[in-house]
Design an enzyme around this catalytic site. Structure first.
Site, mmCIF file in Angstrom:
data_model
loop_
_atom_site.group_PDB
_atom_site.id
_atom_site.type_symbol
_atom_site.label_atom_id
_atom_site.label_comp_id
_atom_site.label_asym_id
_atom_site.label_seq_id
_atom_site.Cartn_x
_atom_site.Cartn_y
_atom_site.Cartn_z
ATOM 1 N N ASP A 14 0.847 -1.190 0.000
ATOM 2 C CA ASP A 14 0.000 0.000 0.000
ATOM 3 C C ASP A 14 0.882 1.239 0.000
ATOM 4 O OD1 ASP A 14 -1.742 2.082 0.583
ATOM 5 O OD2 ASP A 14 -2.651 1.095 2.313
ATOM 6 N N ILE A 15 0.810 2.013 -1.056
ATOM 7 C CA ILE A 15 1.659 3.206 -1.151
ATOM 8 C C ILE A 15 1.363 4.208 -0.039
ATOM 9 C CG2 ILE A 15 0.196 4.533 -2.750
ATOM 10 C CD1 ILE A 15 2.977 5.202 -4.177
ATOM 11 N N ASN A 28 -5.076 12.955 -11.521
ATOM 12 C CA ASN A 28 -5.709 13.364 -12.780
ATOM 13 C C ASN A 28 -5.513 14.869 -12.945
ATOM 14 O OD1 ASN A 28 -7.907 14.781 -11.423
ATOM 15 N ND2 ASN A 28 -8.740 12.764 -10.976
ATOM 16 N N GLY A 36 -8.192 4.711 -7.974
ATOM 17 C CA GLY A 36 -6.880 4.083 -7.897
ATOM 18 C C GLY A 36 -5.981 4.710 -6.850
ATOM 19 N N VAL A 37 -4.720 4.920 -7.210
ATOM 20 C CA VAL A 37 -3.734 5.503 -6.300
ATOM 21 C C VAL A 37 -4.198 6.877 -5.827
ATOM 22 C CG1 VAL A 37 -1.377 6.439 -6.173
ATOM 23 C CG2 VAL A 37 -1.774 4.240 -7.276
ATOM 24 N N ASP A 38 -4.733 7.676 -6.735
ATOM 25 C CA ASP A 38 -5.191 9.028 -6.412
ATOM 26 C C ASP A 38 -6.255 8.996 -5.310
ATOM 27 O OD1 ASP A 38 -5.309 11.816 -6.701
ATOM 28 O OD2 ASP A 38 -6.682 11.733 -8.393
ATOM 29 N N SER A 122 0.006 5.692 -14.736
ATOM 30 C CA SER A 122 -0.784 5.444 -15.952
ATOM 31 C C SER A 122 -1.021 3.967 -16.272
ATOM 32 C CB SER A 122 -0.175 6.144 -17.183
ATOM 33 O OG SER A 122 -0.276 7.542 -17.047
ATOM 34 N N GLY A 124 -2.794 1.753 -14.596
ATOM 35 C CA GLY A 124 -4.086 1.242 -14.143
ATOM 36 C C GLY A 124 -5.205 1.714 -15.052
ATOM 37 N N TYR A 126 -5.649 4.356 -16.681
ATOM 38 C CA TYR A 126 -5.249 5.028 -17.917
ATOM 39 C C TYR A 126 -4.701 4.082 -18.977
ATOM 40 C CZ TYR A 126 -6.003 9.728 -15.983
ATOM 41 O OH TYR A 126 -6.540 10.875 -15.474
#
Length: 169
Positions: A14-15, A28, A36-38, A122, A124, A126
């Site tokens: 987990d980041i 984005n 996602g990560v964002d 990008s 995931g 994207y």
């Protein structure tokens, strides 16, 4: 002063839980959170991350660019936001992807960060092809001069981890 290269390591996990100076967010263009990560970074960092995004980036951020905010409730001190290209929408210029990693290191240097956790940008939602996304990350992070000492390439699953390890050699 001569600049060096960072030591690269692949970790799976987990980041948002990485104990580093800065976490890189695959954001984005709107810089208001997303999936996602964002989404994970905004959720774990709390409202301070979004508030700082609104203040620092009222008009968002262009594809390929990097900027920073507070990390809010994350263990990190800063979030370095990068806007990766949306491969599914036709943004296939690899230099936009590599500029995310080079830009993240430049911002980390400005901040004085010495350890950074980085996702596969990008790869995931994207839709950037996984193996090329991993190669772009590793190649750029290896070749970009920086004062950062440690870069953790954080893999979100077994496929991403395998791709990153293969790119790392």
């Amino acid at each position: 002063m001569s600049r060096d290269r960072a030591d690269l390591a692949v970790v799976r996990g987990d980041i948002t839980a990485q104990d580093v100076d800065a976490v890189v967010n695959a954001a984005n263009r709107g810089m208001r959170g997303g999936g996602g990560v964002d989404g994970a970074i905004h959720a774990a960092g709390g409202p301070a991350v979004l508030e700082d995004c609104r203040r620092r980036f009222p008009d968002g951020l262009a594809t390929g660019r990097a900027g920073w905010t507070t990390a809010g409730d994350l263990p990190a001190r800063w979030v370095i936001h990068v806007v990766g290209p949306d491969h599914r929408a036709g943004e296939t210029d690899r230099s936009l992807l590599t500029s995310c990693y080079a830009g993240a290191l430049a911002v980390a240097d400005e901040l004085g960060a010495r350890s950074v956790a980085v996702p596969l940008v990008s790869a995931g939602t994207y839709g950037w092809p996984l193996e090329d996304a991993a190669a772009a990350a590793v190649d750029t992070l290896r070749s970009t001069p920086t004062e950062v000492r440690e870069v953790r390439l954080v893999a979100y699953d077994a496929r991403a981890e395998q791709a990153l390890r293969a790119a790392l050699g």
